[in-house]
Design an enzyme around this catalytic site. Structure first.
Site, PDB file in Angstrom:
ATOM      1  N   THR A  30      -4.648   9.131  -3.386  1.00 21.46           N
ATOM      2  CA  THR A  30      -3.292   8.603  -3.335  1.00 21.46           C
ATOM      3  C   THR A  30      -3.290   7.230  -3.985  1.00 21.46           C
ATOM      4  O   THR A  30      -4.069   6.362  -3.618  1.00 21.46           O
ATOM      5  CB  THR A  30      -2.783   8.505  -1.880  1.00 21.46           C
ATOM      6  OG1 THR A  30      -2.639   9.822  -1.358  1.00 21.46           O
ATOM      7  CG2 THR A  30      -1.418   7.833  -1.833  1.00 21.46           C
ATOM      8  N   CYS A  36       3.231   2.491   3.067  1.00 20.16           N
ATOM      9  CA  CYS A  36       2.918   3.876   3.438  1.00 20.16           C
ATOM     10  C   CYS A  36       1.487   4.001   3.951  1.00 20.16           C
ATOM     11  O   CYS A  36       0.679   3.103   3.808  1.00 20.16           O
ATOM     12  CB  CYS A  36       3.093   4.796   2.232  1.00 20.16           C
ATOM     13  SG  CYS A  36       4.792   4.951   1.692  1.00 20.16           S
ATOM     14  N   HIS A  53       0.569  11.445   2.542  1.00 26.16           N
ATOM     15  CA  HIS A  53       1.098  10.136   2.127  1.00 26.16           C
ATOM     16  C   HIS A  53       2.372   9.898   2.945  1.00 26.16           C
ATOM     17  O   HIS A  53       3.448  10.355   2.585  1.00 26.16           O
ATOM     18  CB  HIS A  53       1.386  10.162   0.624  1.00 26.16           C
ATOM     19  CG  HIS A  53       1.876   8.875   0.050  1.00 26.16           C
ATOM     20  ND1 HIS A  53       1.738   8.580  -1.280  1.00 26.16           N
ATOM     21  CD2 HIS A  53       2.498   7.808   0.600  1.00 26.16           C
ATOM     22  CE1 HIS A  53       2.262   7.381  -1.515  1.00 26.16           C
ATOM     23  NE2 HIS A  53       2.743   6.902  -0.387  1.00 26.16           N
TER      24      HIS A  53
END
Lengths: 170, 215
Positions: A30, A36, A53
């Site tokens: 990611t 996040c 995510h």
């Protein structure tokens, strides 16, 4: 979504609000986590790993199209998809990174609770993991820097790259 | 709530014009600060999925400097002043030279740099928001203090997407580019480039179009 890679098996890029569950050998990546969360749940015996995510803490009962978006939908979705791929709940372990507060703002002006979303993401994700009885082995959260994370099933380690702080492994 | 997918060209033009007026004022403010000419392009209006904001803006790994402000009131929106790191460094350099002459140290502490960028962003975004609110005739608006970040593009837009993601899946973005031409260097070469991005809250769009009489 996937492509070949040397050594790390299939490489999956987990986009915003996405979740991916893969059999080893696999590398889950990611890019650029801000507030996040990059959450990894894995089972080293069944050799299955999943990454989500997560953008926000709670779905508040809303109809959710992308289950990876909220902590309270991503954790159950990851767990059930992993069970389907042969993982067992008792063997599942988790690691997570992210939840930064990128924009430092003094005081409590307009929009400050919007900005504290990183901390709320960490709290809710942790709570969901303990609700499912999954041990959180390591985490790297908070601060004001973005993170790029990579989880490789060769080592079951989560590599975290941070601007100005280099690379660390948890 | 307004269906974001169904804007007609008249409405898109009206939204673009709001961006144009706001950017014009921000450009004037920047021009005053730097005492030089600023070029601006007509803003682009685009409907972007919040999940792919960073792809929309190019390389997710690129290091950028960003100033973020929230405006609350009748017309709620988020505004981001964003530029590549090299461009931000040039801008700060130009600004400090303008203010203090040639007597600036060659390497400045990060705090000075961040503080200068934050103030430039503050002045530009405030000008932008004042102009926009005046144009649409809202009674009052309140701006947050500016937040500044220097990091990967993806992680900065990640925060923006999370904030917006609480309200909807699609974001209407108004994106305007400002350029300072007579400077050597910069990420694109031949000048400083920066962008102002406005994301109106979903419920604010209805007000905006209503006030502009194109709803």
């Amino acid at each position: 979504m996937s492509g070949g890679a040397g050594g790390g098996g299939t490489v999956y890029h987990v986009g915003m609000a996405d979740l991916v569950v893969a059999n080893a050998p696999a590398t889950l990546i990611t890019l650029g986590l801000g507030s996040c969360i990059g959450l990894v749940i894995y089972d080293t015996v069944a050799k299955v790993a999943g990454m989500a995510h997560i953008m926000l803490p709670e779905s508040r009962g809303a109809k959710v199209e992308k289950l990876g978006k909220f902590a309270d939908t991503a954790v159950p979705a990851l767990v059930s998809e992993m069970l389907q791929k042969g993982a067992e709940k008792l063997r599942m372990k988790a690691k997570l990174a992210g939840g930064a507060q990128m924009f430092a703002m003094p005081g409590t002006g307009a929009g400050s609770d919007f900005l504290a979303v990183g901390a709320r993401n960490v709290k809710e994700t942790t709570r969901m993991l303990s609700h499912f009885g999954i041990a959180l082995l390591a985490s790297d959260t908070g601060g004001n820097k973005g993170r790029t994370v990579e989880f490789c099933t060769n080592t079951w380690m989560l590599t975290i790259k941070t601007l100005g702080r280099g690379t660390s492994e948890i | 709530m307004l269906d974001l997918g169904s804007f007609n060209t008249l409405q898109l033009d009206a939204i673009r014009e709001v961006g144009n007026i706001g950017t014009g004022c921000a450009a004037t403010a920047l021009s005053d600060m730097l005492s030089c000419t600023i070029r601006m392009a007509v803003p682009e209006v685009a409907l972007v999925s919040v999940y792919s904001l960073s792809e929309y803006y190019g390389n997710p790994d690129a290091i950028v400097a960003a100033v973020f402000m929230r405006s609350s009131g009748e017309f709620g929106c988020s505004v981001i002043f964003i530029q590549k790191e090299e461009d931000a460094a040039l801008l700060v350099d130009l600004l400090l030279r303008q203010q203090f002459g040639g007597a600036i140290p060659s390497s400045m502490p990060e705090e000075v740099y961040d503080s200068a960028i934050s103030e430039v962003g503050n002045i530009m975004i405030s000008s932008f928001l004042n102009a926009v609110n005046m144009m649409i005739g809202t009674h009052k608006h309140e701006n947050s203090v500016p937040g500044v970040a220097r990091d990967m593009l993806a992680s900065i837009l990640d925060v923006v997407a999370s904030m917006f993601g609480q309200m909807g899946e699609m974001a209407l973005i108004i994106d305007a580019e400002l350029r300072v031409d007579n400077v050597k260097g910069g990420a694109k070469g031949g000048g400083i480039s920066s962008n102002i991005i406005m994301l109106p809250d979903p419920d604010a769009l209805e007000l905006l179009l209503g006030k502009l009489k194109v709803l």
